[in-house]
Design a protein around this motif. Structure first.
Motif, PDB file in Angstrom:
ATOM      1  N   ALA A 128       1.054  -1.309  -0.004  1.00  0.00           N
ATOM      2  CA  ALA A 128       0.097  -0.332  -0.474  1.00  0.00           C
ATOM      3  C   ALA A 128       0.821   1.948  -0.148  1.00  0.00           C
ATOM      4  CB  ALA A 128      -1.269   0.093   1.013  1.00  0.00           C
ATOM      5  N   GLU A 129       2.865   1.424   0.696  1.00  0.00           N
ATOM      6  CA  GLU A 129       3.039   2.267   0.682  1.00  0.00           C
ATOM      7  C   GLU A 129       3.950   2.511  -0.821  1.00  0.00           C
ATOM      8  OE1 GLU A 129       6.135   2.185   3.353  1.00  0.00           O
ATOM      9  OE2 GLU A 129       4.885   2.218   5.403  1.00  0.00           O
ATOM     10  N   GLY A 130       3.509   1.176  -0.892  1.00  0.00           N
ATOM     11  CA  GLY A 130       4.142   1.311  -3.028  1.00  0.00           C
ATOM     12  C   GLY A 130       3.121   2.158  -4.183  1.00  0.00           C
ATOM     13  N   LEU A 131       1.821   2.153  -2.876  1.00  0.00           N
ATOM     14  CA  LEU A 131       0.718   2.414  -3.914  1.00  0.00           C
ATOM     15  C   LEU A 131       0.793   4.089  -3.710  1.00  0.00           C
ATOM     16  CD1 LEU A 131      -1.799  -0.449  -3.509  1.00  0.00           C
ATOM     17  CD2 LEU A 131      -0.483  -0.014  -6.047  1.00  0.00           C
ATOM     18  N   CYS A 132       1.305   4.331  -2.199  1.00  0.00           N
ATOM     19  CA  CYS A 132       0.588   6.244  -2.137  1.00  0.00           C
ATOM     20  C   CYS A 132       2.177   6.667  -3.132  1.00  0.00           C
ATOM     21  CB  CYS A 132       1.298   5.906  -1.124  1.00  0.00           C
ATOM     22  SG  CYS A 132      -0.561   5.615   0.033  1.00  0.00           S
ATOM     23  N   ARG A 133       3.578   5.914  -3.259  1.00  0.00           N
ATOM     24  CA  ARG A 133       4.934   6.533  -3.835  1.00  0.00           C
ATOM     25  C   ARG A 133       4.005   6.889  -4.990  1.00  0.00           C
ATOM     26  NH1 ARG A 133       7.385   2.938  -0.015  1.00  0.00           N
ATOM     27  NH2 ARG A 133       7.896   4.211   1.905  1.00  0.00           N
ATOM     28  N   LEU A 134       3.085   5.832  -5.703  1.00  0.00           N
ATOM     29  CA  LEU A 134       3.415   5.538  -6.999  1.00  0.00           C
ATOM     30  C   LEU A 134       2.130   7.085  -7.676  1.00  0.00           C
ATOM     31  CD1 LEU A 134       3.651   4.411 -10.375  1.00  0.00           C
ATOM     32  CD2 LEU A 134       1.761   2.955  -9.433  1.00  0.00           C
ATOM     33  N   PHE A 135       0.975   7.418  -6.841  1.00  0.00           N
ATOM     34  CA  PHE A 135      -0.003   7.942  -7.502  1.00  0.00           C
ATOM     35  C   PHE A 135       0.984   8.645  -6.823  1.00  0.00           C
ATOM     36  CE2 PHE A 135      -2.770   4.392  -7.877  1.00  0.00           C
ATOM     37  CZ  PHE A 135      -3.726   4.637  -8.054  1.00  0.00           C
ATOM     38  N   ALA A 136       1.295   9.496  -5.911  1.00  0.00           N
ATOM     39  CA  ALA A 136       2.074  10.773  -5.156  1.00  0.00           C
ATOM     40  C   ALA A 136       2.812  11.276  -6.650  1.00  0.00           C
ATOM     41  CB  ALA A 136       2.765  11.092  -4.251  1.00  0.00           C
ATOM     42  N   SER A 137       3.754  10.226  -7.313  1.00  0.00           N
ATOM     43  CA  SER A 137       4.049  10.784  -9.089  1.00  0.00           C
ATOM     44  C   SER A 137       3.372  10.476  -9.567  1.00  0.00           C
ATOM     45  CB  SER A 137       5.506   9.424  -8.524  1.00  0.00           C
ATOM     46  OG  SER A 137       5.761   9.251  -9.802  1.00  0.00           O
ATOM     47  N   GLU A 138       2.614   9.853  -9.909  1.00  0.00           N
ATOM     48  CA  GLU A 138       1.601  10.007 -11.421  1.00  0.00           C
ATOM     49  C   GLU A 138       0.990  11.351 -11.164  1.00  0.00           C
ATOM     50  OE1 GLU A 138       1.540   5.442 -12.492  1.00  0.00           O
ATOM     51  OE2 GLU A 138       0.146   6.163 -11.521  1.00  0.00           O
ATOM     52  N   HIS A 139       0.323  12.076 -10.097  1.00  0.00           N
ATOM     53  CA  HIS A 139      -0.361  12.442  -9.728  1.00  0.00           C
ATOM     54  C   HIS A 139      -0.093  14.225  -9.170  1.00  0.00           C
ATOM     55  CE1 HIS A 139      -3.716   9.733 -11.725  1.00  0.00           C
ATOM     56  NE2 HIS A 139      -3.195   8.705 -11.003  1.00  0.00           N
ATOM     57  N   ALA A 140       0.679  13.978  -8.584  1.00  0.00           N
ATOM     58  CA  ALA A 140       1.261  15.190  -8.138  1.00  0.00           C
ATOM     59  C   ALA A 140       0.605  15.682  -6.174  1.00  0.00           C
ATOM     60  CB  ALA A 140       1.030  16.710  -9.251  1.00  0.00           C
ATOM     61  N   MET A 141       0.878  14.237  -6.369  1.00  0.00           N
ATOM     62  CA  MET A 141      -0.015  14.442  -4.958  1.00  0.00           C
ATOM     63  C   MET A 141       0.928  14.862  -3.984  1.00  0.00           C
ATOM     64  SD  MET A 141      -2.694  12.247  -4.172  1.00  0.00           S
ATOM     65  CE  MET A 141      -3.923  11.558  -5.670  1.00  0.00           C
ATOM     66  N   ASP A 142       0.629  15.222  -3.222  1.00  0.00           N
ATOM     67  CA  ASP A 142       1.026  15.246  -1.603  1.00  0.00           C
ATOM     68  C   ASP A 142       0.728  14.400  -0.782  1.00  0.00           C
ATOM     69  OD1 ASP A 142       2.955  17.259  -2.599  1.00  0.00           O
ATOM     70  OD2 ASP A 142       1.374  18.779  -1.628  1.00  0.00           O
ATOM     71  N   ILE A 143       1.603  13.579  -0.481  1.00  0.00           N
ATOM     72  CA  ILE A 143       1.040  11.889   0.634  1.00  0.00           C
ATOM     73  C   ILE A 143       2.251  12.075   1.460  1.00  0.00           C
ATOM     74  CG2 ILE A 143       0.981  10.150   0.314  1.00  0.00           C
ATOM     75  CD1 ILE A 143      -0.276   9.308  -2.298  1.00  0.00           C
ATOM     76  N   ALA A 144       1.502  12.269   2.799  1.00  0.00           N
ATOM     77  CA  ALA A 144       2.093  11.448   3.909  1.00  0.00           C
ATOM     78  C   ALA A 144       1.787   9.958   4.264  1.00  0.00           C
ATOM     79  CB  ALA A 144       1.641  12.781   5.543  1.00  0.00           C
TER      80      ALA A 144
END
Length: 316
Positions: free
Chosen positions: A148-164
């Motif tokens: 799930a952490e990996g998915l967070c990093r992927l979406f942050a990269s693909e969608h310019a989303m800030d994720i904690a």
């Protein structure tokens, strides 16, 4: 902001929902079990439900719903994948689809605990910050949280989303399900030295992350009470932790003895939460010093302890 909070009926949710409302947010709680802070009973694994909820004006998501380590004895591995991985994917996709600029994900320090860490197989205490890696997680809980952490990093990269990504230490109220050598309260008190935080602090960290992750990109944070040690203590902690504790807290042994408690003879791991303080300005308020202060002044212990606690989902 209008927020979607998953896991709203769980242990973290019961502290987090009121804090979010206290900060001025509108909170929509989603959980598989009913609860005081749950408006929608359902699963994060239900893609259509998640999509509809987020599309209804939700501006940010705090994803704290999950199956946890004690659930390994209650649920099959597929349930962990459905909830912890597919559920996270559903939420991230909905967030991206609706143009969210931030996402808060509750992860766990458990995924950092390899078989070697679990076996205390080192001549010095493992110093565990966000960069620590000593092998793959040891169980399905850690494996799915890592995915799930990996998915967070992927979406942050693909969608310019800030994720904690908040890797929380222990804050559960029940007794440890594998180690009963000490009383539950004694063990929890000891864990504030190196691997525990209060549920109130865990919730507050999520509120702070929501407010301050903007512009940071995707960042991972270890959350635990600030340890009263330094990296230079690591070797001695693995051999004689009581000597190190005595130098920091000269009256700790007497305070413990009055309650018939025991200090740890050795400490094999220390969680380092300094990044959260440096980047988010967050520091746990409850610490080992707080525990000793309560013992010294005859006050209630500053943490929750309920040996009979079961998650509400077990009664749903």
């Amino acid at each position: 902001m209008k927020l979607l909070l998953t896991g709203s009926s769980g242990w973290l949710g019961r502290f987090l929902a009121p804090q979010l409302r206290g900060a001025g947010h509108e909170v929509v709680g989603l959980d598989i079990a009913p609860g005081a802070d749950t408006q929608v009973v359902g699963s994060v694994a239900d893609k259509a439900l998640v999509s509809d909820l987020v599309a209804d004006g939700v501006e940010a998501i705090l994803h704290s719903g999950a199956l946890h380590k004690p659930d390994i004895a209650r649920y099959p591995k597929q349930a962990f994948i459905d909830t912890n991985v597919t559920g996270t994917l559903n939420l991230l996709e909905a967030a991206a689809r609706n143009g969210h600029d931030r996402f808060i994900f509750t992860s766990t320090t458990s995924l950092m605990v390899s078989e070697r860490v679990r076996a205390d197989a080192s001549e010095q205490a493992f110093w565990m910050d966000e960069r620590f890696y000593d092998g793959p997680p040891r169980n399905i809980y850690g494996v799915t949280k890592q995915a799930a952490e990996g998915l967070c990093r992927l979406f942050a990269s693909e969608h310019a989303m800030d994720i904690a990504i908040l890797r929380t230490g222990r804050f559960f109220p029940e007794d440890d399900d594998t180690d009963r050598t000490l009383s539950g309260e004694n063990m929890k008190a000891n864990e504030f030295l190196n691997r525990r935080l209060s549920a109130v602090d865990a919730a507050r960290a999520h509120v702070v992350a929501l407010e301050r992750i903007g512009g940071c990109g995707c960042e991972t944070f270890v959350l635990s009470a600030p340890p009263p040690f330094s990296r230079e203590d690591a070797a001695e902690l693995a051999i004689d932790a009581r000597a190190v504790i005595a130098r920091r807290f000269p009256d700790a042994d007497d305070l413990y003895a009055a309650r018939d408690w025991q200090l740890p003879a050795t400490i094999s791991r220390v969680y380092d939460p300094s990044k959260a303080e440096d980047l988010l300005g967050f520091r746990c308020e409850t610490s080992f010093a707080s525990v000793l202060g309560a013992l010294r002044d005859g006050l209630d212990l500053p943490f929750d302890h309920d040996p009979a606690y079961l998650p509400p989902k077990e009664f749903a």
